[in-house]
Design an enzyme around this catalytic site. Sequence first.
Site, mmCIF file in Angstrom:
data_model
loop_
_atom_site.group_PDB
_atom_site.id
_atom_site.type_symbol
_atom_site.label_atom_id
_atom_site.label_comp_id
_atom_site.label_asym_id
_atom_site.label_seq_id
_atom_site.Cartn_x
_atom_site.Cartn_y
_atom_site.Cartn_z
ATOM 1 N N ASN A 9 0.867 -1.214 0.120
ATOM 2 C CA ASN A 9 -0.140 0.053 0.016
ATOM 3 C C ASN A 9 0.835 1.354 0.037
ATOM 4 O O ASN A 9 1.523 1.476 0.868
ATOM 5 C CB ASN A 9 -0.756 -0.055 1.205
ATOM 6 C CG ASN A 9 -1.648 1.428 1.496
ATOM 7 O OD1 ASN A 9 -1.729 2.066 0.632
ATOM 8 N ND2 ASN A 9 -2.172 1.252 2.638
ATOM 9 N N TRP A 10 0.839 1.882 -1.127
ATOM 10 C CA TRP A 10 1.733 3.266 -1.424
ATOM 11 C C TRP A 10 1.240 4.301 -0.593
ATOM 12 O O TRP A 10 1.870 5.456 -0.555
ATOM 13 C CB TRP A 10 1.988 3.368 -2.798
ATOM 14 C CG TRP A 10 2.941 2.625 -3.378
ATOM 15 C CD1 TRP A 10 3.871 1.390 -2.975
ATOM 16 C CD2 TRP A 10 3.646 2.203 -4.822
ATOM 17 N NE1 TRP A 10 4.376 0.695 -3.680
ATOM 18 C CE2 TRP A 10 4.431 1.454 -4.846
ATOM 19 C CE3 TRP A 10 3.020 3.225 -5.671
ATOM 20 C CZ2 TRP A 10 5.013 1.151 -5.861
ATOM 21 C CZ3 TRP A 10 3.877 2.830 -6.888
ATOM 22 C CH2 TRP A 10 4.753 1.925 -7.190
ATOM 23 N N LYS A 11 -0.136 4.258 -0.142
ATOM 24 C CA LYS A 11 -0.834 5.379 0.571
ATOM 25 C C LYS A 11 -0.500 6.724 -0.557
ATOM 26 O O LYS A 11 -0.382 6.621 -1.714
ATOM 27 C CB LYS A 11 -0.212 5.778 1.883
ATOM 28 C CG LYS A 11 -0.130 4.623 2.698
ATOM 29 C CD LYS A 11 0.344 4.703 4.205
ATOM 30 C CE LYS A 11 0.003 3.404 4.868
ATOM 31 N NZ LYS A 11 0.120 3.418 6.280
ATOM 32 N N HIS A 90 -9.213 0.992 5.230
ATOM 33 C CA HIS A 90 -8.004 1.158 6.280
ATOM 34 C C HIS A 90 -8.062 2.271 7.273
ATOM 35 O O HIS A 90 -9.014 3.209 7.237
ATOM 36 C CB HIS A 90 -7.079 1.707 5.201
ATOM 37 C CG HIS A 90 -5.446 1.883 5.502
ATOM 38 N ND1 HIS A 90 -5.298 2.961 6.282
ATOM 39 C CD2 HIS A 90 -4.747 1.062 5.443
ATOM 40 C CE1 HIS A 90 -3.888 2.639 6.535
ATOM 41 N NE2 HIS A 90 -3.448 1.449 5.997
ATOM 42 N N GLU A 92 -6.623 4.753 8.308
ATOM 43 C CA GLU A 92 -6.425 6.138 7.654
ATOM 44 C C GLU A 92 -7.920 6.792 7.282
ATOM 45 O O GLU A 92 -7.910 7.766 7.354
ATOM 46 C CB GLU A 92 -5.345 6.210 6.857
ATOM 47 C CG GLU A 92 -4.080 6.190 7.713
ATOM 48 C CD GLU A 92 -2.589 5.554 7.010
ATOM 49 O OE1 GLU A 92 -2.910 5.405 5.680
ATOM 50 O OE2 GLU A 92 -1.981 4.963 7.480
ATOM 51 N N GLU A 162 -4.749 -4.935 11.030
ATOM 52 C CA GLU A 162 -3.770 -3.676 11.234
ATOM 53 C C GLU A 162 -4.140 -3.083 12.360
ATOM 54 O O GLU A 162 -4.671 -1.995 12.496
ATOM 55 C CB GLU A 162 -3.850 -2.791 10.000
ATOM 56 C CG GLU A 162 -3.606 -3.536 8.735
ATOM 57 C CD GLU A 162 -3.080 -2.431 7.625
ATOM 58 O OE1 GLU A 162 -2.128 -2.563 6.940
ATOM 59 O OE2 GLU A 162 -3.898 -1.365 7.489
ATOM 60 N N GLY A 168 3.114 2.241 10.770
ATOM 61 C CA GLY A 168 4.005 3.385 10.477
ATOM 62 C C GLY A 168 4.723 3.806 11.583
ATOM 63 O O GLY A 168 5.453 5.049 11.646
ATOM 64 N N SER A 208 4.034 -2.121 10.087
ATOM 65 C CA SER A 208 5.447 -2.197 10.216
ATOM 66 C C SER A 208 6.078 -3.406 9.986
ATOM 67 O O SER A 208 6.950 -3.888 10.487
ATOM 68 C CB SER A 208 5.935 -1.782 11.618
ATOM 69 O OG SER A 208 5.476 -0.331 12.018
ATOM 70 N N GLY A 229 3.163 -1.193 4.086
ATOM 71 C CA GLY A 229 3.076 0.295 3.984
ATOM 72 C C GLY A 229 4.392 0.644 3.353
ATOM 73 O O GLY A 229 5.065 0.675 2.321
ATOM 74 N N GLY A 230 5.108 1.270 4.468
ATOM 75 C CA GLY A 230 6.407 1.896 4.213
ATOM 76 C C GLY A 230 7.425 1.036 3.532
ATOM 77 O O GLY A 230 8.138 1.575 2.517
#
Length: 248
Positions: A9-11, A90, A92, A162, A168, A208, A229-230
């Site tokens: 997931n590149w956000k 998600h 966010e 999650e 993150g 993470s 993610g990251g």
Amino acid sequence: MRKKLVAGNWKMFKNLDESLAFAQAFREGALPCVLVPPFPFLSAMAAELHGTPVALGAQNCHWEIQGAYTGEVSPEMLLSAGATYVLVGHSERRMYFGETDEMLAKKVNAALRAGLTPIFCVGEPLILRQEERHFDLVAEQLRNGLFHLSDTEFGRVVIAYEPVWAIGTGVTASPEQAQEMHAFIRQQIEKQYGTEISDDTTILYGGSVKPDNAAELFAQPDVDGGLVGGASLKPEDFRLIVQAISEA
Ligand code: PGA
């Protein structure tokens, strides 16, 4: 058969050039996985990754097919741009954009209507874990967002656990914490849909996930892969995580 899966997931990261550079660096020898770039780059990424086992997903969708909903994108549009997966719920989106369980249930229905695979996200904020209410919350998120589906519909859904405190932050849930919640989620599914469907459901862990902790997380019996993610922003890191699931 339960499917193993890693999705990146590149956000809201990377522009068009950076997205294409990732695809060019990643496609050679790529193993099956899903990349979830920002909306505007889906079709260019699809062209770049054509002929590879890399599938594409979108980070969100609206629930209508079309209409006067400025700024929104329908699942049918995503499909036409090359997506076959879509993230729904998600944390966010829930936190910053006010997405409610009711909206998420409609988004899941819409994704299935269009033929996309929804990756439905659940997970608790830190305070609820501290108060030991994390199981209650996750059970409620599943009930409100997914458990209205028929057996056949539910069979097409992927779930991602999650924990919000792990997203993150560099703080990963321990393999034991992940396994404990994944087993709980599978138990809730079993109560609603029976053993066969619960055994077949893919449940990803997110929060993470990194090249150095992926193998240990994916070794847990109820962890079927990751939502990353990251660490999905660098081709070499993401490749290692995808490798870890193919070896799990
Ligand atoms: P992270 O994000 O890997 O950067 O923690 C995971 C996610 O939000 O899907």
